[in-house]
Design a protein around this motif. Structure first.
Motif, short mmCIF file in Angstrom:
data_model
loop_
_atom_site.label_atom_id
_atom_site.label_comp_id
_atom_site.label_asym_id
_atom_site.label_seq_id
_atom_site.Cartn_x
_atom_site.Cartn_y
_atom_site.Cartn_z
N GLU A 19 -21.80 4.87 -42.70
CA GLU A 19 -20.64 5.52 -43.34
C GLU A 19 -21.08 6.37 -44.54
O GLU A 19 -20.41 7.36 -44.85
CB GLU A 19 -19.57 4.48 -43.71
CG GLU A 19 -19.96 3.46 -44.76
CD GLU A 19 -20.89 2.34 -44.25
OE1 GLU A 19 -21.27 2.39 -43.06
OE2 GLU A 19 -21.22 1.45 -45.04
N VAL A 20 -22.18 5.99 -45.18
CA VAL A 20 -22.70 6.80 -46.30
C VAL A 20 -23.09 8.18 -45.78
O VAL A 20 -22.77 9.22 -46.36
CB VAL A 20 -23.94 6.11 -46.94
CG1 VAL A 20 -24.54 6.99 -48.03
CG2 VAL A 20 -23.56 4.74 -47.49
N GLN A 21 -23.78 8.17 -44.65
CA GLN A 21 -24.24 9.41 -44.05
C GLN A 21 -23.04 10.24 -43.55
O GLN A 21 -23.02 11.46 -43.69
CB GLN A 21 -25.21 9.07 -42.92
CG GLN A 21 -25.77 10.27 -42.19
CD GLN A 21 -26.79 11.03 -43.02
OE1 GLN A 21 -27.86 10.55 -43.34
NE2 GLN A 21 -26.46 12.26 -43.38
N ASP A 41 -20.03 10.23 -44.76
CA ASP A 41 -19.42 10.80 -45.96
C ASP A 41 -20.19 12.04 -46.40
O ASP A 41 -19.60 13.08 -46.73
CB ASP A 41 -19.41 9.74 -47.07
CG ASP A 41 -18.71 10.23 -48.33
OD1 ASP A 41 -17.62 10.83 -48.20
OD2 ASP A 41 -19.25 10.03 -49.42
N LYS A 62 -28.90 -2.36 -47.02
CA LYS A 62 -27.89 -1.61 -47.77
C LYS A 62 -27.55 -2.32 -49.08
O LYS A 62 -27.37 -1.67 -50.12
CB LYS A 62 -26.64 -1.38 -46.90
CG LYS A 62 -26.89 -0.34 -45.79
CD LYS A 62 -25.87 -0.41 -44.68
CE LYS A 62 -24.58 0.28 -45.02
NZ LYS A 62 -24.67 1.75 -45.06
N LEU A 87 -29.99 5.75 -53.49
CA LEU A 87 -29.11 6.36 -52.52
C LEU A 87 -29.98 6.77 -51.33
O LEU A 87 -30.99 7.46 -51.51
CB LEU A 87 -28.45 7.58 -53.15
CG LEU A 87 -27.24 8.18 -52.44
CD1 LEU A 87 -26.11 7.16 -52.31
CD2 LEU A 87 -26.75 9.42 -53.22
N PRO A 95 -29.24 7.77 -47.20
CA PRO A 95 -28.51 7.81 -45.94
C PRO A 95 -29.35 7.21 -44.82
O PRO A 95 -30.58 7.29 -44.84
CB PRO A 95 -28.28 9.30 -45.71
CG PRO A 95 -28.53 9.96 -47.03
CD PRO A 95 -29.50 9.10 -47.76
#
Lengths: 470, 470
Positions: A266-268, A270, A368, A377, A379
């Motif tokens: 979900e980080v990627q 986003d 994570k 941070l 991804p």
């Protein structure tokens, strides 16, 4: 993003003028360079590892020239470092002990294509895209796709794999044979054109993944595949990483021959939404590709959909059409630059591990949490059909303290993967960057590896300082 | 059919009483035997090679016991010959230099099954049928099927393959890792549970196919597969071998994932008709097996039928039903005994070669002419999807002149396959029977193999006289 060049190491009493004179008797002048810019370019790959320049770069045109170079190197006890296009990621081409960089770029001929037997022989400097362009008209393709347009010699030497490996395997499964120049200049040919053989030791597999430490690969015989009649793509979102991974496990266990299964966290997602001005649901997402007949890919897709829905999958989108397929996979293709854009000015430090699929969700979730705790941070994208995932850790290359935290983090990640029955690297290799983890992963077997190295390279001149500490 | 036991060789000054005493301190009495019958049984395989008895047979229960045996063997400079169930075909287990036969039969536990990851760890003495019985209830199977119910350690050591290899690969592709005891008693673990790794040398593939000459395999980690939803079988006849082989080439090139493609020649069909009182058309015949979903196997079968018809295929018969599938393949299953019945009283001398598929028809046709010219009878079956075929040469074991002609013939066959870009053995291995052809096939690479052998087994005590002349 390479760190500035380290001062050149000279642990050996290399008589450079005499070595250069001997090379000059072996090769024409345009195949030898001591230009600092060229040496610098040959002492770095695409990773964060320090550039370490070779003393000289040579550009052979044939296996026989590589053998002649090796004989000169032996006479002067000079290290030999093979170089493809420099896209490796663990410091593989850095001349940590000086010596001769052997640039394979001019050995770039496709030697023979055997369409009936689905094999091809190429010189080591041919890149995968060059090969695919060459064979496309014959309805053939070579599936291994590590991202970069690497040389096939380099891909063999690092045991490359990539997104297609879940269906087609890695270089381990797709190299049929090699021509190799050994440390003393002997030329050997391994493997053969038969699809299988029980004749003697599997030297091919020994050199695949040996990262230039046992010999220089000059020619590669590869397995080819017919271009599938149909290709289809699909994407789907999941409530959490565990649901996505359980879907993958079930798909693999059902024997559905998916060509690619990629996970983006979900980080990627986003990051991609911001970068590409999209509005994708910010949830773990799987990207699928199916190869087969039209009916076959439709059936594969239906099977995957049915499995995914048991695990809460939503927004399943599927298409056979090229333009629609490209649109579906756009987010995956944008991942790298979208990730970098999350932190303007930052560079990416790529790392990869691979675990048994049953441990993949655990490994990703623990990692994570570790990222958050460490204040980093990164991804995540994963070739999850194989249990392999990558992080591109965003860091300020001039911040030594941050760099140290990144190094500590990648160490914890490697040990976490090993503790789960996995490996410290699924596809990038050991190079100089992961030597510390080799012993943790392979224990007493590392001593056996060293015995093999000593047998074929008694003077430790073949890409010294890689895989093992020199 | 083994020739009478050769007089025991004693090229080493083996102090047998002291060796036996030391073994007696290492193992309980019921794990050591010097009984002549037991030694005889351990000095022979299923081939025509002479029985050569070991001095003693041991029956370890654990890797640690194998390591202890290896340390004793090193102290007394005794050869070590691993033994599975003795189904090898090139003299692999004959104690050509005496020493200790290490019978792995009591190490027969399935250690762990990981259904989610499709892998299993077994002790080396587990047989493939035992494994398949064990995992069947979990919906899993291990596909490599060399015919004999061999041990998985032995199959690893000889790089076994068989009828399913065209789809599932050979032991090379399906061994994920090994536990190996080296000549000096060190225990190493190779590979791992991750589906792929780029961490260090591929020791797994080095030991797979090393025929006991580098170490003793005590545990094997294997890849498993989900039992396919549907299996279908088909048979079809062809006007000639060329038409059958061209069909196979086209099927492979189209990427149809056929699980098995077996060829039986008209000599063998004739034998089957006589033996099984059948009335099959006396023509080259292909046997197919398809694995997948119900729709998938139907589609695969349709595609194969369409291709075959372009090459004059006839009598295509197809079924999904188990009993009908068995009936269709009956002729293939009867092949071995039907072949033997062609010449009552004869024994079979099995041999195999493997060539690029494009040369398969030529290789088979030249070989059949050679058989006629040499006055030999040898039914042919082939794993033709891989370009691999077998002859079972019928001979009178007491006729030395005929035996010499057979040896000459198999030599010509091996060299013919090598000249066509193939291998002197697709799956039986080198053993002691094909040492002469290894150099012809691999040239200068054999010296590199010997360097690796010397590195791991400096005293040449690991199954000496196999792969290389001792």
């Amino acid at each position: 993003m390479n760190a500035p060049a380290a001062p050149q190491k000279a642990p050996r009493n290399l008589d450079l003028p005499a070595l250069l004179a001997a090379l000059g008797e072996t090769l024409p002048p345009d195949q030898i360079s001591t230009n600092a810019g060229i040496r610098d370019r040959h002492g770095r790959d695409e990773s964060y590892h320090a550039t370490e320049m070779p003393d000289v770069v040579v550009f052979p045109h044939s296996t026989e020239e590589v053998a002649a170079i090796a004989r000169v190197a032996q006479r002067f006890q000079a290290p030999l470092i093979p170089f493809g296009v420099g896209t490796s990621l663990e410091g593989h081409v850095a001349a940590t002990h000086g010596g001769i960089s052997v640039d394979m770029g001019r050995m770039n001929k496709v030697i023979e294509v055997n369409a009936a037997d689905l094999d091809v022989m190429v010189e080591a400097g041919v890149t995968r895209k060059q090969l695919n362009a060459f064979i496309k008209d014959q309805g053939l393709f070579f599936p291994i796709d590590p991202g970069a347009d690497a040389t096939l010699g380099g891909m063999s030497a690092t045991r490359a794999s990539g997104t297609n490996a879940v269906r087609y395997g890695t270089m381990r499964e797709n190299v049929l044979g090699l021509t190799v120049v050994l440390a003393d200049g002997r030329i050997i040919r391994t493997g053969g054109r038969a699809r299988k053989s029980a004749a003697g030791y599997d030297l091919t597999r020994l050199f695949v993944g040996s990262e230039g430490t046992l010999g220089i690969i000059t020619e590669v015989r590869l397995r080819l595949y017919g271009i599938p009649e149909a290709m289809a793509s699909a994407t789907a979102n999941f409530p959490d990483i565990g649901a996505a991974v359980n879907t993958v496990i079930q798909v693999i266990q059902s024997g559905i021959p998916v060509a690619r299964i990629e996970l983006i966290d979900e980080v990627q997602i986003d990051a991609i939404n911001r970068y590409s001005k999209l509005d994708l649901p910010v949830r773990p997402t799987l990207f699928f590709e199916f190869h087969g007949s039209e009916a076959g890919v439709a059936e594969q897709s239906e099977s995957v959909k049915a499995i995914g829905e048991e695990f809460g999958m939503s927004d399943f989108a599927w298409s056979l059409k090229p333009e629609e397929r490209s649109r579906l996979w756009q987010a995956r293709h944008d991942a790298f630059y979208a990730g970098l854009a999350l932190r303007p000015g930052a560079k990416g430090c790529p790392t990869d591990v691979c675990v048994p699929i049953s441990r993949l969700a655990d490994c990703i979730l623990e990692t994570k949490e570790d990222l958050i705790a460490t204040g980093l941070l990164a991804p995540l994208v994963g070739h999850v059909g194989d249990g392999n995932f990558h992080l591109n850790i965003l860091l300020d290359p001039d911040n030594a303290a941050e760099f140290a935290r990144v190094k500590d983090f990648t160490g914890r990640l490697a040990h976490r993967a090993i503790a789960m029955g996995g490996t410290c690297t699924g596809e990038h290799g050991i190079g100089s960057g992961k030597i510390a983890f080799l012993e943790a992963e392979h224990g007493a077997a590392v001593a056996a590896m060293r015995q093999l190295k000593a047998a074929l390279d008694p003077d430790n001149r073949m890409n010294p300082g890689k895989i093992f500490r020199a």
